[in-house]
Design an enzyme around this catalytic site. Sequence first.
Site, PDB file in Angstrom:
ATOM      1  CE  LYS A  32      -3.728   2.567   1.420  1.00 44.40           C
ATOM      2  NZ  LYS A  32      -3.116   3.854   1.136  1.00 44.40           N
ATOM      3  CD  GLU A  33       4.168   1.950   4.520  1.00 40.75           C
ATOM      4  OE1 GLU A  33       4.417   2.714   5.451  1.00 40.75           O
ATOM      5  OE2 GLU A  33       4.635   0.791   4.436  1.00 40.75           O
ATOM      6  CG  ASP A  35       0.142  -0.027  -4.673  1.00 42.50           C
ATOM      7  OD1 ASP A  35       1.134  -0.335  -5.359  1.00 42.50           O
ATOM      8  OD2 ASP A  35      -0.736  -0.839  -4.327  1.00 42.50           O
ATOM      9  CG  LEU A  81      26.274 -21.349 -24.189  1.00 42.64           C
ATOM     10  CD1 LEU A  81      25.774 -21.611 -22.783  1.00 42.64           C
ATOM     11  CD2 LEU A  81      27.697 -20.813 -24.147  1.00 42.64           C
ATOM     12  CD  GLU A 110      27.188 -18.669 -15.209  1.00 41.33           C
ATOM     13  OE1 GLU A 110      26.222 -18.476 -15.978  1.00 41.33           O
ATOM     14  OE2 GLU A 110      28.217 -17.982 -15.201  1.00 41.33           O
ATOM     15  CE  LYS A 112      21.445 -24.140 -22.309  1.00 44.67           C
ATOM     16  NZ  LYS A 112      20.111 -23.687 -22.667  1.00 44.67           N
ATOM     17  CG  ASP A 114      14.088 -24.088 -20.700  1.00 39.50           C
ATOM     18  OD1 ASP A 114      14.390 -23.495 -21.749  1.00 39.50           O
ATOM     19  OD2 ASP A 114      13.407 -25.125 -20.666  1.00 39.50           O
ATOM     20  CE1 TYR A 222      29.999 -13.109 -21.817  1.00 40.10           C
ATOM     21  CE2 TYR A 222      28.364 -13.156 -23.574  1.00 40.10           C
ATOM     22  CZ  TYR A 222      29.685 -13.151 -23.159  1.00 40.10           C
ATOM     23  OH  TYR A 222      30.669 -13.199 -24.099  1.00 40.10           O
ATOM     24  CE  LYS A 308      19.558 -28.588 -24.268  1.00 43.43           C
ATOM     25  NZ  LYS A 308      18.448 -27.683 -24.560  1.00 43.43           N
ATOM     26  CB  CYS A 403     -18.160 -36.668 -33.584  1.00 44.48           C
ATOM     27  SG  CYS A 403     -18.321 -36.540 -31.789  1.00 44.48           S
ATOM     28  CB  CYS A 406     -22.730 -37.215 -31.938  1.00 44.72           C
ATOM     29  SG  CYS A 406     -21.854 -35.959 -32.878  1.00 44.72           S
ATOM     30  CB  CYS A 421     -17.796 -32.789 -32.863  1.00 44.39           C
ATOM     31  SG  CYS A 421     -19.545 -33.233 -33.024  1.00 44.39           S
ATOM     32  CB  CYS A 427     -22.092 -33.774 -29.832  1.00 45.69           C
ATOM     33  SG  CYS A 427     -20.626 -34.755 -29.557  1.00 45.69           S
TER      34      CYS A 427
HETATM   35  S1  IVH Z   1      25.911 -17.715 -21.377  1.00 51.19           S
HETATM   36  C1  IVH Z   1      28.308 -16.784 -25.191  1.00 51.19           C
HETATM   37  N1  IVH Z   1      24.749 -18.559 -19.191  1.00 51.19           N
HETATM   38  O1  IVH Z   1      21.368 -20.737 -23.086  1.00 51.19           O
HETATM   39  C2  IVH Z   1      27.564 -17.310 -24.017  1.00 51.19           C
HETATM   40  N2  IVH Z   1      23.552 -18.752 -21.248  1.00 51.19           N
HETATM   41  O2  IVH Z   1      22.750 -21.660 -26.028  1.00 51.19           O
HETATM   42  C3  IVH Z   1      26.288 -16.658 -23.807  1.00 51.19           C
HETATM   43  N3  IVH Z   1      21.284 -19.653 -21.003  1.00 51.19           N
HETATM   44  O3  IVH Z   1      21.129 -18.309 -25.558  1.00 51.19           O
HETATM   45  C4  IVH Z   1      25.326 -17.411 -22.994  1.00 51.19           C
HETATM   46  N4  IVH Z   1      21.336 -19.900 -18.824  1.00 51.19           N
HETATM   47  O4  IVH Z   1      19.619 -18.065 -23.567  1.00 51.19           O
HETATM   48  C5  IVH Z   1      24.640 -18.410 -20.527  1.00 51.19           C
HETATM   49  N5  IVH Z   1      23.814 -19.215 -17.156  1.00 51.19           N
HETATM   50  C6  IVH Z   1      23.707 -19.064 -18.485  1.00 51.19           C
HETATM   51  C7  IVH Z   1      22.542 -19.417 -19.192  1.00 51.19           C
HETATM   52  C8  IVH Z   1      22.501 -19.252 -20.587  1.00 51.19           C
HETATM   53  C9  IVH Z   1      20.601 -20.032 -19.915  1.00 51.19           C
HETATM   54  C10 IVH Z   1      20.741 -19.726 -22.380  1.00 51.19           C
HETATM   55  C11 IVH Z   1      20.910 -18.475 -23.189  1.00 51.19           C
HETATM   56  C12 IVH Z   1      21.684 -18.869 -24.411  1.00 51.19           C
HETATM   57  C13 IVH Z   1      21.563 -20.356 -24.407  1.00 51.19           C
HETATM   58  C14 IVH Z   1      22.862 -20.982 -24.863  1.00 51.19           C
END
Ligand code: IVH
Length: 667
Positions: A32-33, A35, A81, A110, A112, A114, A222, A308, A403, A406, A421, A427
């Site tokens: 609220k504050e 907003d 990558l 790190e 990855k 999605d 990055y 992956k 269908c 029916c 359908c 139906c």
């Molecule tokens: S580094 C040149 N770090 O994976 C390196 N990519 O094919 C630049 N992604 O297009 C990417 N987590 O969308 C990097 N911790 C992470 C990531 C990451 C997800 C995705 C990103 C990139 C694809 C790599």
Amino acid sequence: MTIKEQIEQLRAELHRHNYNYYVLNAPEISDKEFDDLMRELQDLEEAHPEYQDENSPTMRVGSDLNKDFAQVVHKYPMLSLGNTYSESEVADFYERVRNTLNEDFEICCELKYDGTSISLAYEDGKLVQAVTRGDGEKGDDVTDNVKTIRSIPLVLHGDYPPSFEIRGEILMPWVSFEALNRERESREEPLFANPRNAASGTLKSQNSSVVANRKLDAYLYYLLGEHLPTDGHYENLQVAKTWGFKISDHMKKAHSLQEIFDYINYWDTERKNLPVATDGIVLKVNSLRQQRFLGYTAKSPRWAIAYKFQAERALTRLNAVTYQVGRTGAITPVANLDPVQLSGTIVKRASLHNADIIESLGLHIGDMVYVEKGGEIIPKITGVDKEARGMLTGDKVRFITHCPECGSRLVRYEGEAAYYCPNDTACPPQIKGKIEHFISRRAMNIDGLGPETVDLFYQEGLVKDASDLYRLRAEDIEGLARMGRKSAENIVRGIEASKSVPFERVLFALGIRFVGETVAKKLARTLGNIDAIRSGSIEALKAIDEIGDKIAGSIVSYFAEPRNQALVARLEEAGLQFRLSDEEAGERTDLLAGQTVVISGVFARHSRDEYKQLIERNGGKNSGSISSKTGFILAGDNMGPAKLEKARRLGIRIVGEEEFLQMIGQE
Ligand code: IVH
């Protein structure tokens, strides 16, 4: 303090609270504050357009201006990558790096993420541009949409370089994804298959206020630029965190292959507890100097690799394909499988989505098929083990032409993947489906009634549409399938009670295609009663905020159907709510019907939001931008000079506050 200083102070304060809330997850003030501060800033900015700023926290709400995206060439191409699913290829990568560098090195591990990748450009601590990956060379400028993502800082703090880019992933957290799909399901809109599609679809929305409502998040991973703080990738990101960026807390530097495998193994299971989707691990040589030394191939850096995670999948036999008919008549093909264990549950059925997918898989009955759950809610078939085909393999799966319920010949509408359908009058699953939707919790919420009871009543010939429910007496249903007097009375009481369910939910319960809860609410509140809706033209309906051709067309064709007219008439007769309650209706009028109004400036008598409501309540439509379609401008003090100029050019009438109040009879 001058107005300018006041504005700047408010902006700084709001940026800080945003950061505390969305990045640190540690708010210091109540919503609220927050907003209230935002409103104060909005009002001041409206009154003083000369202090406009593209990166003000008020830009977070998005706008409903349509725009196509401009294409922008990336200053540094956005590479992808190298990918692997195998630990031995991770070991190969490690060896290659070791042999090439021939000195000590660290690997930054790190997650990855999605989602969909984004490149953000900052100049002098301000976000100036946000561009999608596109084809890697050039992408779409989605700056306005990205500005609505609260965890992306618009203005930095601390000691940042004057100019740099930072890249990362835009994500839709699981909870937002599930809520969005629930909402889409209720509107019978196609569901997003996974949070990645939902995030990228949202980011490409032409309407940034849609983006603002969809609760996206972002992690940055990055940093690129000339004057970065240190030679370490990991260290740079830790510094970037102090400028205001959301950086994952799960990065870790490894000094041996074993540490890398430990990281991979830990996150393979632990990632299931994260609020966002991940599909692997990224390994990066940490030193920027060493990165430069290792260099790039044509497509990807030699200093990084993505490992992956195997989407959880199982191999099992396809026994049959059955077809379900939904309440709209849409046909969904379902694979019936030998039961198989998959990520903790036993899977017996999987979605085959539509005819095109069946065709592209080239499925035969008896095939051994791969079932996956990765990210998706419903398991799906992703492949066929054609090698395993033998003498016992059955016929090729061909999508049905009629269908299954029916026998009507199926139709396919232009631009849609599904078959339908067309027999919506007779139906059975369509009839039952409509009644089930009608009684469901978010619609009429009728106590004691569920799909089984509906099925029973239908079998017994007691109900053929929703209006028949209101004729049921306890004695009609008592005794059916062990139903006692008490349950029978309970059901009748539940049906009776539903007569007081508010208009907007009755409207939703009708099950008009594309009219979900939000649209039903909007229709009910703007038009006020069923007469205005059923007699509304496409044009009149489209004048309502958020209603376009598709929804308007669907409403008009629903009410053009005599059968639907009769159903609604019977429901009205039964005593359901077909208009807003007096309380809700307030002072509803048609005084501004067909008029599109743009609000500008600051007002003395009501707030902007109140004026917006007044416009809608009197039948008008709000818009954020002046165009030839604008009916008039409701102008307070200090209307922006650009707007004024545009209004003059287009010859649009400017109406003052008092005059407006007279127009709607409030004076
Ligand atoms: S580094 C040149 N770090 O994976 C390196 N990519 O094919 C630049 N992604 O297009 C990417 N987590 O969308 C990097 N911790 C992470 C990531 C990451 C997800 C995705 C990103 C990139 C694809 C790599």
